[in-house]
Design a protein around this motif. Sequence first.
Motif, PDB file in Angstrom:
ATOM      1  N   ALA A 324      25.117  54.388   9.790  1.00  0.00           N
ATOM      2  CA  ALA A 324      25.376  53.176  10.558  1.00  0.00           C
ATOM      3  C   ALA A 324      24.311  52.128  10.256  1.00  0.00           C
ATOM      4  N   ILE A 325      24.731  50.870  10.264  1.00  0.00           N
ATOM      5  CA  ILE A 325      23.802  49.753  10.144  1.00  0.00           C
ATOM      6  C   ILE A 325      23.784  49.039  11.487  1.00  0.00           C
ATOM      7  N   ASP A 326      22.636  49.075  12.143  1.00  0.00           N
ATOM      8  CA  ASP A 326      22.465  48.397  13.424  1.00  0.00           C
ATOM      9  C   ASP A 326      21.918  47.001  13.155  1.00  0.00           C
ATOM     10  N   THR A 327      22.516  45.995  13.777  1.00  0.00           N
ATOM     11  CA  THR A 327      22.113  44.610  13.538  1.00  0.00           C
ATOM     12  C   THR A 327      21.615  43.964  14.824  1.00  0.00           C
ATOM     13  N   PRO A 328      20.710  42.991  14.721  1.00  0.00           N
ATOM     14  CA  PRO A 328      20.318  42.234  15.921  1.00  0.00           C
ATOM     15  C   PRO A 328      21.509  41.446  16.451  1.00  0.00           C
ATOM     16  N   GLY A 329      21.529  41.198  17.749  1.00  0.00           N
ATOM     17  CA  GLY A 329      22.600  40.394  18.329  1.00  0.00           C
ATOM     18  C   GLY A 329      22.521  38.960  17.844  1.00  0.00           C
ATOM     19  N   ILE A 330      23.661  38.315  17.771  1.00  0.00           N
ATOM     20  CA  ILE A 330      23.704  36.922  17.316  1.00  0.00           C
ATOM     21  C   ILE A 330      24.216  36.030  18.443  1.00  0.00           C
ATOM     22  N   ARG A 331      23.882  34.752  18.362  1.00  0.00           N
ATOM     23  CA  ARG A 331      24.348  33.765  19.341  1.00  0.00           C
ATOM     24  C   ARG A 331      25.548  32.995  18.822  1.00  0.00           C
ATOM     25  N   SER A 332      25.665  32.864  17.496  1.00  0.00           N
ATOM     26  CA  SER A 332      26.788  32.127  16.922  1.00  0.00           C
ATOM     27  C   SER A 332      27.242  32.833  15.657  1.00  0.00           C
ATOM     28  N   PHE A 333      28.495  32.614  15.314  1.00  0.00           N
ATOM     29  CA  PHE A 333      29.056  33.226  14.109  1.00  0.00           C
ATOM     30  C   PHE A 333      29.995  32.214  13.470  1.00  0.00           C
ATOM     31  N   ASP A 334      29.408  31.278  12.758  1.00  0.00           N
ATOM     32  CA  ASP A 334      30.159  30.215  12.111  1.00  0.00           C
ATOM     33  C   ASP A 334      30.494  30.671  10.697  1.00  0.00           C
ATOM     34  N   ILE A 335      31.793  30.875  10.413  1.00  0.00           N
ATOM     35  CA  ILE A 335      32.189  31.410   9.119  1.00  0.00           C
ATOM     36  C   ILE A 335      32.608  30.285   8.183  1.00  0.00           C
ATOM     37  N   ASN A 336      32.867  30.664   6.930  1.00  0.00           N
ATOM     38  CA  ASN A 336      33.240  29.681   5.916  1.00  0.00           C
ATOM     39  C   ASN A 336      34.552  28.987   6.263  1.00  0.00           C
ATOM     40  N   ASN A 337      34.741  27.808   5.681  1.00  0.00           N
ATOM     41  CA  ASN A 337      35.994  27.079   5.861  1.00  0.00           C
ATOM     42  C   ASN A 337      37.034  27.607   4.878  1.00  0.00           C
ATOM     43  N   TYR A 338      38.125  28.143   5.415  1.00  0.00           N
ATOM     44  CA  TYR A 338      39.183  28.693   4.570  1.00  0.00           C
ATOM     45  C   TYR A 338      40.393  27.764   4.597  1.00  0.00           C
ATOM     46  N   ASP A 339      41.163  27.781   3.498  1.00  0.00           N
ATOM     47  CA  ASP A 339      42.396  26.996   3.472  1.00  0.00           C
ATOM     48  C   ASP A 339      43.418  27.640   4.413  1.00  0.00           C
ATOM     49  N   PRO A 340      44.427  26.874   4.869  1.00  0.00           N
ATOM     50  CA  PRO A 340      45.384  27.395   5.854  1.00  0.00           C
ATOM     51  C   PRO A 340      46.103  28.670   5.412  1.00  0.00           C
ATOM     52  N   ILE A 341      46.446  28.769   4.125  1.00  0.00           N
ATOM     53  CA  ILE A 341      47.171  29.957   3.652  1.00  0.00           C
ATOM     54  C   ILE A 341      46.306  31.196   3.795  1.00  0.00           C
ATOM     55  N   THR A 342      45.044  31.095   3.332  1.00  0.00           N
ATOM     56  CA  THR A 342      44.124  32.244   3.420  1.00  0.00           C
ATOM     57  C   THR A 342      43.843  32.601   4.867  1.00  0.00           C
ATOM     58  N   LEU A 343      43.546  31.586   5.675  1.00  0.00           N
ATOM     59  CA  LEU A 343      43.174  31.843   7.063  1.00  0.00           C
ATOM     60  C   LEU A 343      44.340  32.419   7.867  1.00  0.00           C
ATOM     61  N   SER A 344      45.521  31.875   7.682  1.00  0.00           N
ATOM     62  CA  SER A 344      46.669  32.373   8.448  1.00  0.00           C
ATOM     63  C   SER A 344      46.994  33.813   8.085  1.00  0.00           C
ATOM     64  N   TYR A 345      46.716  34.201   6.824  1.00  0.00           N
ATOM     65  CA  TYR A 345      46.937  35.598   6.430  1.00  0.00           C
ATOM     66  C   TYR A 345      45.971  36.531   7.159  1.00  0.00           C
ATOM     67  N   CYS A 346      44.813  36.007   7.565  1.00  0.00           N
ATOM     68  CA  CYS A 346      43.817  36.812   8.283  1.00  0.00           C
ATOM     69  C   CYS A 346      44.191  37.021   9.752  1.00  0.00           C
ATOM     70  N   PHE A 347      45.283  36.416  10.178  1.00  0.00           N
ATOM     71  CA  PHE A 347      45.847  36.666  11.500  1.00  0.00           C
ATOM     72  C   PHE A 347      47.138  37.459  11.279  1.00  0.00           C
ATOM     73  N   PRO A 348      47.080  38.789  11.325  1.00  0.00           N
ATOM     74  CA  PRO A 348      48.227  39.624  10.938  1.00  0.00           C
ATOM     75  C   PRO A 348      49.526  39.272  11.652  1.00  0.00           C
ATOM     76  N   GLU A 349      49.436  38.813  12.915  1.00  0.00           N
ATOM     77  CA  GLU A 349      50.652  38.498  13.654  1.00  0.00           C
ATOM     78  C   GLU A 349      51.351  37.243  13.126  1.00  0.00           C
TER      79      GLU A 349
END
Length: 434
Positions: A324-349
């Motif tokens: 296991a890799i234990d990580t410190p807690g984070i306050r924010s998680f700002d991810i990369n900007n994805y195009d709509p096709i890629t991002l919508s695929y990451c929402f399985p529903e």
Amino acid sequence: MARLKNFVDQDERRNNFKKIEKIKKEKRSVRGRIIDDWIIDSPNSDLTKKEMQEKLDELYKKGLRRGRVIEVQKRNVFIAEENEKGLPETENLWLCSVAKRHFQRAHKERNFVVVGDRILFEPNAELQFDSDGQPIDTDLPHGVVQHSFLRTSKISRKDPMHPEWEHVMLANIDLVAIVASVLNPEVRWGLIDRFLVQAEIEKIPAVIILNKVDLLENEKLASKDFLETYKKRIAIYKSIGYEIVEICALKPKKNMDNVKYLRKLFKGKLIGFAGHSGVGKSSLLNLMKPEFEQIVDENPDIFYKGRHTTTYNSLLQLDIGAYAIDTPGIRSFDINNYDPITLSYCFPEFRPFKCKYRECAHDHEPQCGIKQAVADGKISKERYRSYMGILKGVSFREGEGDSTDATMIADLKAREQKRDEDLAKEEFLNNEIK
């Protein structure tokens, strides 16, 4: 005249100095690009699989060894040597530095060596070895990291201090455990959605672990409205197909079946623990019996106030046949900007529904299948709001989605403040009675 000549000479020297510095800078830039051999099995390499293996065998003959990064502290890298099966032997530790030539790389990462990385390191020349190839006369042998292998997976975010940099938090993991507490601090569903997007991008299985569920029994903390919203959210993620495990790390006997399920789920894998600050990741990890028990304040009041104790990433071996890799807690998680096709695929529903336009952003386009599915109740409004927040790059410190969540966040903070005030008032009255 002498003073004028001296001035001219100084001006000429300044110009010559600038020219020399410019030439040196260009040479450093070119040299850095030529010797950028950090990724030993880079996909840009023209070597075949057989040629790559021959190259590695040649490096092994020269004394280089394979290892797994288990901890990074500034420029010191703690490495566990890998065995024949490719598993890190955490009892065989090395203290290494990174070869200086790699610091000339023009990289866009906050830290290009992270816990979980597979690397090649070279033992120091003065070391002596026994018949089994183990160093003698030292408890912590030293070496130099020369190369890294290509990562099979990663969880990363934008660096909070330098948004143009990538901050890789977890590398080469088989499963990401997204840990959240139901209360204290209250669960941030937007933060969970962002982790799930990263897991979908990297094709990493994910499990959502909700900790401190015993607080749901406290009517002063968990109102009827909160419980209704919480149960609705649970149902949403389960309907999508995500695994959700509810647990209380401080009272494991109350949900021992779920603890046993996690131990079974984790077996044989390298799990990356990630989540908000103070959600109890270390307490949860201690239930898996790591080789070194994680520091957790013994006062349960501290646990329920959401105080974090982990300050750096570390890779640990678990007695259930896992890592296991234990990580410190984070306050924010700002991810990369994805195009709509890629991002919508990451929402399985979203995947079963089709739109009129192939490159539909599912925002204000006509005949959008996703928007129609939201209107028909086939896709939850909450998840659609998270999608829009990530697509537009709208991010809050708590990890919530689009701008319409601002009211929700303000309400959440107001409720937390009211709870604290009510508890403090009750404690004061109790002390007065005594």
